[in-house]
Design a protein around this motif. Structure first.
Motif, short mmCIF file in Angstrom:
data_model
loop_
_atom_site.label_atom_id
_atom_site.label_comp_id
_atom_site.label_asym_id
_atom_site.label_seq_id
_atom_site.Cartn_x
_atom_site.Cartn_y
_atom_site.Cartn_z
N LYS A 27 0.82 -1.21 0.00
CA LYS A 27 0.00 0.00 0.00
C LYS A 27 0.86 1.26 0.00
CE LYS A 27 -3.71 -2.32 2.56
NZ LYS A 27 -4.38 -2.40 3.87
N LEU A 28 2.00 1.23 0.69
CA LEU A 28 2.89 2.39 0.76
C LEU A 28 4.29 1.90 0.42
CD1 LEU A 28 3.05 5.43 1.53
CD2 LEU A 28 3.62 4.71 3.85
N PRO A 29 4.67 1.97 -0.86
CA PRO A 29 5.90 1.29 -1.31
C PRO A 29 7.18 1.68 -0.57
CG PRO A 29 4.55 1.88 -3.19
CD PRO A 29 3.90 2.51 -1.99
N VAL A 30 7.24 2.92 -0.05
CA VAL A 30 8.48 3.32 0.62
C VAL A 30 8.76 2.40 1.82
CG1 VAL A 30 7.47 5.00 2.24
CG2 VAL A 30 9.81 5.30 1.44
N LEU A 31 7.74 1.75 2.35
CA LEU A 31 7.96 0.85 3.49
C LEU A 31 8.86 -0.32 3.12
CD1 LEU A 31 4.42 0.79 5.19
CD2 LEU A 31 6.43 2.18 5.75
N GLU A 32 8.95 -0.64 1.83
CA GLU A 32 9.83 -1.73 1.44
C GLU A 32 11.28 -1.42 1.82
OE1 GLU A 32 9.37 -3.20 -2.51
OE2 GLU A 32 11.15 -4.47 -2.37
N SER A 33 11.70 -0.16 1.64
CA SER A 33 13.08 0.14 2.04
C SER A 33 13.21 0.33 3.55
CB SER A 33 13.65 1.34 1.27
OG SER A 33 12.71 2.37 1.18
N LEU A 34 12.13 0.73 4.20
CA LEU A 34 12.19 0.84 5.66
C LEU A 34 12.09 -0.52 6.35
CD1 LEU A 34 11.62 3.86 4.96
CD2 LEU A 34 10.29 3.97 7.07
N GLN A 35 11.54 -1.51 5.63
CA GLN A 35 11.29 -2.84 6.21
C GLN A 35 10.47 -2.76 7.50
OE1 GLN A 35 15.64 -4.08 5.12
NE2 GLN A 35 14.43 -5.92 5.46
N LEU A 36 9.51 -1.87 7.48
CA LEU A 36 8.61 -1.69 8.62
C LEU A 36 7.19 -1.60 8.09
CD1 LEU A 36 10.57 1.08 10.57
CD2 LEU A 36 10.35 -1.32 11.22
N SER A 37 6.23 -1.97 8.90
CA SER A 37 4.83 -1.75 8.55
C SER A 37 4.06 -1.45 9.83
CB SER A 37 4.26 -2.95 7.80
OG SER A 37 4.37 -4.11 8.57
N ALA A 38 2.76 -1.21 9.70
CA ALA A 38 1.98 -0.81 10.86
C ALA A 38 0.58 -1.38 10.77
CB ALA A 38 1.91 0.71 10.97
N GLU A 39 -0.04 -1.48 11.93
CA GLU A 39 -1.41 -1.98 12.02
C GLU A 39 -2.14 -1.08 13.00
OE1 GLU A 39 -2.00 -6.26 13.25
OE2 GLU A 39 -2.65 -5.23 15.08
N ARG A 40 -3.36 -0.71 12.62
CA ARG A 40 -4.21 0.08 13.50
C ARG A 40 -5.36 -0.82 13.90
NH1 ARG A 40 -5.21 3.83 17.16
NH2 ARG A 40 -7.23 4.83 16.91
N GLY A 41 -5.63 -0.94 15.21
CA GLY A 41 -6.69 -1.83 15.65
C GLY A 41 -7.70 -1.12 16.52
N VAL A 42 -8.94 -1.52 16.39
CA VAL A 42 -10.02 -1.02 17.24
C VAL A 42 -10.82 -2.23 17.71
CG1 VAL A 42 -12.15 0.34 17.30
CG2 VAL A 42 -10.17 1.16 15.98
N LEU A 43 -10.91 -2.41 19.00
CA LEU A 43 -11.77 -3.46 19.56
C LEU A 43 -12.86 -2.79 20.38
CD1 LEU A 43 -9.54 -6.38 20.99
CD2 LEU A 43 -10.86 -6.35 18.86
N TYR A 44 -14.11 -3.23 20.16
CA TYR A 44 -15.19 -2.71 20.98
C TYR A 44 -15.13 -3.35 22.36
CZ TYR A 44 -16.82 -1.47 16.28
OH TYR A 44 -16.91 -1.00 15.00
N LYS A 45 -15.92 -2.80 23.27
CA LYS A 45 -16.03 -3.29 24.65
C LYS A 45 -16.08 -4.81 24.71
CE LYS A 45 -19.45 -3.08 28.38
NZ LYS A 45 -20.67 -2.41 28.87
N ASN A 46 -15.12 -5.41 25.39
CA ASN A 46 -15.07 -6.85 25.64
C ASN A 46 -14.82 -7.73 24.40
OD1 ASN A 46 -15.47 -6.50 28.37
ND2 ASN A 46 -17.70 -6.56 28.17
N ALA A 47 -14.63 -7.13 23.26
CA ALA A 47 -14.33 -7.94 22.08
C ALA A 47 -12.92 -8.53 22.20
CB ALA A 47 -14.44 -7.10 20.81
N VAL A 48 -12.67 -9.55 21.40
CA VAL A 48 -11.41 -10.30 21.53
C VAL A 48 -10.70 -10.34 20.18
CG1 VAL A 48 -10.43 -12.60 21.95
CG2 VAL A 48 -12.25 -11.74 23.42
#
Lengths: 439, 439, 439
Positions: B282-303
């Motif tokens: 999705k963001l090609p520059v990350l290939e040279s950084l060798q890093l990526s990210a994840e954004r997460g949202v869990l509702y109340k008590n979800a697993v």
């Protein structure tokens, strides 16, 4: 295009850098070798490299061997022949003839690429000494052994030494004591095998096996070869084929290029000097070595603008003249501030900033860089980040006026190589006064 | 696509993981910086990364500098401007204008890629604080120095600090004592050079050089810039060219992307929450950084179903709410079992299994991953290896009946984000009873 | 194609190499496992690898697990089934069925590639024991943890052991004492999670969760699976699709190849033996593993010509017969000179030279190499660098006559595998005499 270098150490605090001469010398029959060893040179250890300087007398042959690291060689003086048996090339030639190797001429100003594990030999076929400076990159992942440089000799008795002073020409630097040799302490590779097996394997007499092992050889690393005739392609002659001696094979990657000539310099300032860079775009084999080189010439009192190497260490060898160097680390203090002389080596670590100002004789150098496409970022001059930054960012960062910010951005019209004198003698005088009063 | 990361250590036994708040704070004129330092945070050392959180007040300018590592930044709150002088871009612009850099707006939920060695600055042009959390990957081979994070400042006096409490807004976490600063102990890079040479190089007055060196600057890392006007492209406006200020150059790799928005989530369960991933596809520059990210949202008590990161460490920062986390190592024991709160950081090492269960307020986080295309393997749910294994392998591995194996494979229809309640209240009650009796 | 291996150590002086049998054994219900551990085997530590040998009885199932390293497996004896859930394949199958994995048959002489982090299981569905030897490459950057091999079990109680001698067939090597197990000391991964959360996650009864955790399982790593029926494609049948059991998915990289058969040997000498190599050109998945393998067969008294591995370590396991081996380091002395027997393991470090001479029974081996395209350089024979070197270089390097140089170059017509006898019995006799007199 991922870099594949390992940091030499997990902790490597560099608080002081020293311009160094070699710490060890080995005299051979037809020349001598001077080493900047690991363990003796903190900055080289941190950079994960070692350096050697070979002086090869006329008719000197540096014995065939293979290193555990890639090597990048600069020809400081002289001309000679380099032979390299490329990995896989001898072996894959089942159908054809069996003499697959590369032999090429080199001359002053050439960079030679010596891939790890390939068999190399060098011969001085001319009538004046050859001086080679070689960088060995012990941190490249091509080396799966430990971080020590190792040379695997295939002939002679590499631990043997001539008495000091014998068989050795060229400018001798007086030195009270050399540390004891630590490399090449043993014999060549054949010495470790059983006589009977070697005889069987080669199907030759015992005497030949004995010569192969070289136990009684006392000629050192560089031997005198009065008669050594190798047909090599003339310069400019592409891929000459001589079935008796040399064949330019399919394994014919170009292994050398010249960066000594003013022609084709990447940066040229007629009042200051020039910079020539050799990277993997120009010499593709450097991509697998992950090394590149820069040749610099500064005229008397000219300045190389402050800059840093953003993806490489720079290992600088002064080939002539001298220079004042300032190297600054991330705490904003100088780790080096002094003169470097012809024959000295100095390391500028990645990201450290450096200014070079040539002395009265001017200064010439070769810099080996630990990236096949080394990038420098300028901290002053026409190509610097300061030109790129918005004026208001400068104003606020440095607490200066907009006019001062514009002076900082635009006063210096030159880029990388700066001419010796500021072009406003009046300012010069003013500044001198101010320095005296407040400096 | 070879990874180029080095393990931080040859021995790194992880027996206990801690959810941590920063161990050090530096207060500046227009904001403050909080550090998770190496040497203080075992798990970060093992993962070969460090983390910082900057809080930048309105009109705060984080001074220009270049890091020795790649950095990946998540915008926790606010909006601002990011300037990056890309390696090689300033320098290669010989023919054109000389103001080559990237300036772009960012807002909450954005990921910013800051390549190693490039010059970066950040400005809060809005009227509420900006909060940035940045991962520094000291183990990537882009860093040829040792494994310590180093920042090379180009302005100001980065070691200066405002007294605690002054010039600093936002939620202050009370803390008895901060450890002494260990980074940025010195001055900026110009401070190490000789005054006269700098005057010559820039061709400016002594006063400007003095400001460049910043010896008397006491504003810290983040300075107040009342007037800082930079023209940047409006959002959605492609490559606006303004020859006075900013030019979108050929060096116009995209350096940021948003993962905060629910639109385009990779996983979405209306009863449980969502996951958005940003990798090098999705963001090609990350290939040279060798890093990526994840954004997460869990509702109340979800697993978040149990899973492991098969080719990356995951460094999780809780942006709001709280969560129960269990992390299990290869000996089958929990190295962490507890609550993590907003503002805390926790490391899930490669291959270690993790379950996340949101608390009463739900939980949101950003996870930095040490691979540009991080892959997770599910240990339960519709996409888990258990669905993939033949029934008989499950029967024999777990000593269970074929029916039980099918329950294990198929009962849970959801995949990655699991809704808070099991959908069979009867079983729930039975299980509670059984737990009481035999648990 | 950059290598991505890390040297295991910054200092690794190899002065003595030992042919080793495993130092630890773990007996399971349906087989046993023998380990060459790190910490116990200096050369393996230096090479950055570990080795295990599994003996799996008929109907034995090696429990599902995922390793933190790539593994390369050679099938010494028997035939069985290998199941591998490929990274990302289970997860990306959102639209289709949910049984994405690879199950394939293997037989004696096969090499199996087991990527790091993927879930693997193995079953012996035939009626004689399976013997597997597996190399684990702890130095590959795919492993971001420390340099220890770690196996993450997903079932059973991997620390459990059967009493010695029970449940274990095959040739037992008598051994006074085994060192204590150091791997697999704990439980499987589910054991570390909370019962209630696992029940919720799987939506199953408590009893199933209890079986998942395997606390009371005492079957060890290899369990008896009387009834385990998996439909797999017949050999030669391409991509059979069976929607009830196995689907060959888009994730259908080939994971195995045979190097045991004489057909397709890379080197074949009817009087000496043969060599078969498996590299990433033949089995592309090896490119990501950065490993390759060589299968060798030497007839009685035949010799493998002296050579070195220029870009890899070679980890040799003798599968039958015995051999005399000489291994020579860069100081020209033998670090190993002795016999290696069936079942022993020996390391030939990168660049070290080696000669192998089969014993009276001949010798067969498999060599794992730490490069996906390992290159050997010959030090004698038709493909050696000696053939490539100009005659005059040999004359001067070895101080021999041109005729002797030609003998060295051309006497031995064979290339890699040399027939047992020199083909000139007269010379043989002369040499024997000379050896007696001067040897």
């Amino acid at each position: 295009q991922l870099p594949g270098r390992l940091s030499g150490r997990s902790e490597c605090q560099i608080e002081q850098i020293t311009a160094r001469e070699p710490n060890r010398r080995q005299v051979s029959e037809a020349g001598f070798s001077e080493f900047w060893d690991s363990g003796e040179n903190e900055e080289l250890d941190c950079a994960g490299v070692q350096v050697v300087r070979h002086t090869i007398n006329p008719k000197g042959l540096l014995l065939p061997c293979y290193p555990n690291t890639h090597e990048l060689v600069y020809v400081v003086r002289g001309e000679g022949l380099q032979g390299t048996v490329l990995p896989g090339c001898a072996e894959t030639s089942e159908g054809g003839t069996d003499k697959h190797q590369r032999v090429y001429r080199y001359r002053e100003g050439d960079i030679l690429a010596l891939p790890a594990g390939a068999v190399h030999w060098t011969y001085n076929h001319a009538d004046k000494p050859v001086v080679l400076v070689a960088l060995r990159d012990t941190s490249n992942v091509a080396n799966q052994l430990d971080r020590n440089f190792r040379k695997f000799f295939l002939a002679g008795n590499p631990q043997s030494q001539m008495p000091q002073g014998k068989g050795h020409q060229g400018k001798q630097q007086q030195r009270p004591s050399w540390s004891e040799p630590k490399e090449h302490e043993g014999f060549n590779m054949y010495a470790g095998f059983d006589d009977g097996i070697l005889q069987q394997v080669f199907d030759v007499e015992y005497e030949i096996v004995s010569q192969l092992k070289g136990f009684n050889d006392d000629r050192g690393l560089i031997v005198l070869a009065e008669y050594l005739h190798v047909l090599v392609p003339e310069e400019g002659e592409e891929r000459r084929r001589d079935d008796n001696w040399i064949e330019q094979t399919i394994c014919s990657t170009q292994l050398s290029a010249n960066i000594g000539s003013p022609v084709g310099a990447d940066v040229y300032n007629p009042r200051g000097g020039r910079i020539s860079r050799l990277n993997s775009h120009k010499l593709p084999v450097l991509e697998s070595l992950q090394l590149s080189a820069e040749r610099g010439v500064l005229y008397k009192n000219a300045v190389l603008a402050p800059h840093y190497n953003l993806n490489a260490h720079s290992i600088i060898y002064i080939t002539s003249g001298n220079s004042r160097l300032q190297i600054v680390g991330n705490d904003g203090s100088a780790v080096f501030d002094g003169e470097v002389q012809e024959g000295q080596l100095i390391v500028v670590p990645q990201d450290f900033a450096v200014i070079k100002k040539a002395g009265e004789e001017g200064c010439e150098w070769v810099a080996f860089k630990t990236n096949d496409n080394a990038i420098t970022m300028q901290l002053a001059g026409r190509f610097s980040y300061i030109r790129a930054l918005p004026e208001d960012v400068l104003v606020n960062s440095y607490n200066i006026s907009p006019e001062e910010a514009r002076n900082l951005k635009y006063n210096r019209k030159e880029g990388v190589v700066l001419s010796p004198r500021s072009r406003s003698p009046l300012k010069e005088a003013q500044n001198a006064l101010l320095n005296t009063l407040f400096g």
